[in-house]
Design a protein around this motif. Structure first.
Motif: not given
Length: 415
Positions: A349-370
């Motif tokens: 997600v690109e916002l004003g000022g070059g800032r970003v939000i990153g999103l990952e989508v996982k079919a997992d009920a408890a994703p770990g740090r990886d």
């Protein structure tokens, strides 16, 4: 649309009212059957259905004279059936640019790109997507997901009270965002409705664009797009899988894009990162159409790990797409991938000022740090431009995965 005798408010309602308070004409664009007419009619004194032959006659004969006969605001629905009406609106607005005169709604975008299109500077476009879960659950008030993260950071996210599980999310996705099947129909009749929608899309709606195409080849191509929704695949891969040539594939994809049932997230680019792949990530705009095109139900999706991930990703992007037009932070959706898939982020997600939000989508009920490793890499590379990272999962809890990165249930988008 009507739910138990009352209108179900949409996210765009407030934006339509705001725009009409200052602008003479607003163009509402979205796929057929997403509720544009019902929503726009609530902001109009007169509704003209140009897809009804009796109402279209006068506008074909003399659109300027016809337009002057109605109390304003006037809603002109399915403008593409009588495209000359846009010229009449242009001339009316040029003479009198008072706010709140016209609402125009349509389910194609083909003419919007034309150099001769008369709407430039007169009609301001507003995109309307299918029903988002925020709308279905009656939570349209308050900031969007994007604005919550921008204004309050990750601490602003709250876990949902009773989130779906994996099966529940797939059921929601296959239910679709079209109001009729999503709100009123049983599962069996929902399948019938979506099958019929797809059939009409491949025949009647294509003809409305002035095209004459082979429905069987169109269906085969659409099935390939459905199989690859939320995927990064080359044009060659798509047209070879559909057994058609490149020119035909380009024409078919253009048709579906103009009918607003296929879209893509462009690849993100920055000179801070190297070896970024510049290939768009294609999506069907409604995940229910994946089920209709491939004739799959929840058990079939659960047996196919690749399709499961694609449907979840498509479902998430459908939720976000509905919020983009009404977000104060003016987000733009992209994806990010390095060559050979060394690093990739499902949704950037690109916002004003070059800032970003990153999103990952996982079919997992408890994703770990990886599960957040690509977001952690992006955070290191972008430093202060990286606002936050969220791994959206099918479990119940929100918990940290690293600096400025959390795991959160998909339902956090609407909780």
């Amino acid at each position: 649309m009507v739910v138990h005798g009352s209108y179900l408010p949409r996210l765009v309602d407030g934006r339509i009212a705001e725009m009409l308070s200052e602008l003479p004409a607003v163009l509402l664009v979205g796929p057929r059957a997403t509720g544009k007419t019902t929503t726009a009619a609530r902001h109009a004194r007169t509704v003209v259905r140009l897809d009804e032959p009796g109402e279209a006659v006068a506008f074909r004969a003399d659109p300027d004279a016809a337009l002057r006969q109605f109390p304003e605001p006037v809603l002109l629905d399915e403008w593409q059936v009588v495209p000359d009406v846009l010229g009449a609106i242009k001339r009316a607005v040029d003479v009198d640019p008072s706010p709140g005169r016209f609402l125009v709604a349509g389910s194609v975008r083909a003419d919007l790109q034309a150099q001769s299109w008369p709407g430039t500077g007169r009609l301001v476009r507003l995109a309307m997507a299918g029903l988002a879960m925020r709308e279905i659950t009656g939570r349209i008030d308050g900031p969007t997901f994007f604005d919550r993260v921008v204004d309050g950071g990750l601490d602003s996210l709250r876990p949902p009270d009773d989130p779906p599980d994996l099966v529940g999310y797939i059921e929601l996705a296959l239910r679709s965002g079209f109001p009729e099947p999503a709100l009123r129909l049983s599962p069996a009749r929902r399948e019938d409705w979506l099958d019929s929608y797809l059939d009409q899309l491949l025949t009647r709606d294509v003809e409305l664009l002035g095209e004459s195409r082979d429905p069987d080849r169109l269906r085969r191509f659409f099935e390939v797009l459905a199989l690859n929704s939320a995927g990064i695949v080359t044009n060659k891969t798509v047209f070879e899988a559909a057994r058609i040539n490149a020119k035909t594939a380009d024409a078919y994809e253009g048709l579906f894009r103009n009918l607003l049932v296929v879209d893509s997230l462009p690849s993100w680019w920055t000179n801070r990162l190297k070896r970024l792949v510049q290939v768009p990530k294609r999506y069907l705009t409604d995940p229910g159409l994946i089920g209709a095109a491939l004739r799959v139900d929840v058990p079939a999706v659960l047996r196919d790990g690749d399709l499961l991930g694609r449907i979840l990703d498509t479902f998430v992007v459908a939720q976000l797409r509905a919020e983009v037009p009404v977000s104060s932070s003016r987000p733009r959706l992209h994806h990010l991938r390095q060559e050979a898939g060394r690093h990739e982020v499902d949704i950037l997600v690109e916002l004003g000022g070059g800032r970003v939000i990153g999103l990952e989508v996982k079919a997992d009920a408890a994703p770990g740090r990886d599960a957040g490793r690509h977001l952690a890499w992006l955070c290191d590379e972008l430093d202060d431009r990286f606002l936050a990272g969220v791994v959206l999962h099918t479990g119940r809890r929100i918990y940290p995965l690293g600096a400025n990165i959390v795991a959160a249930p998909i339902a956090t988008l609407w909780s």
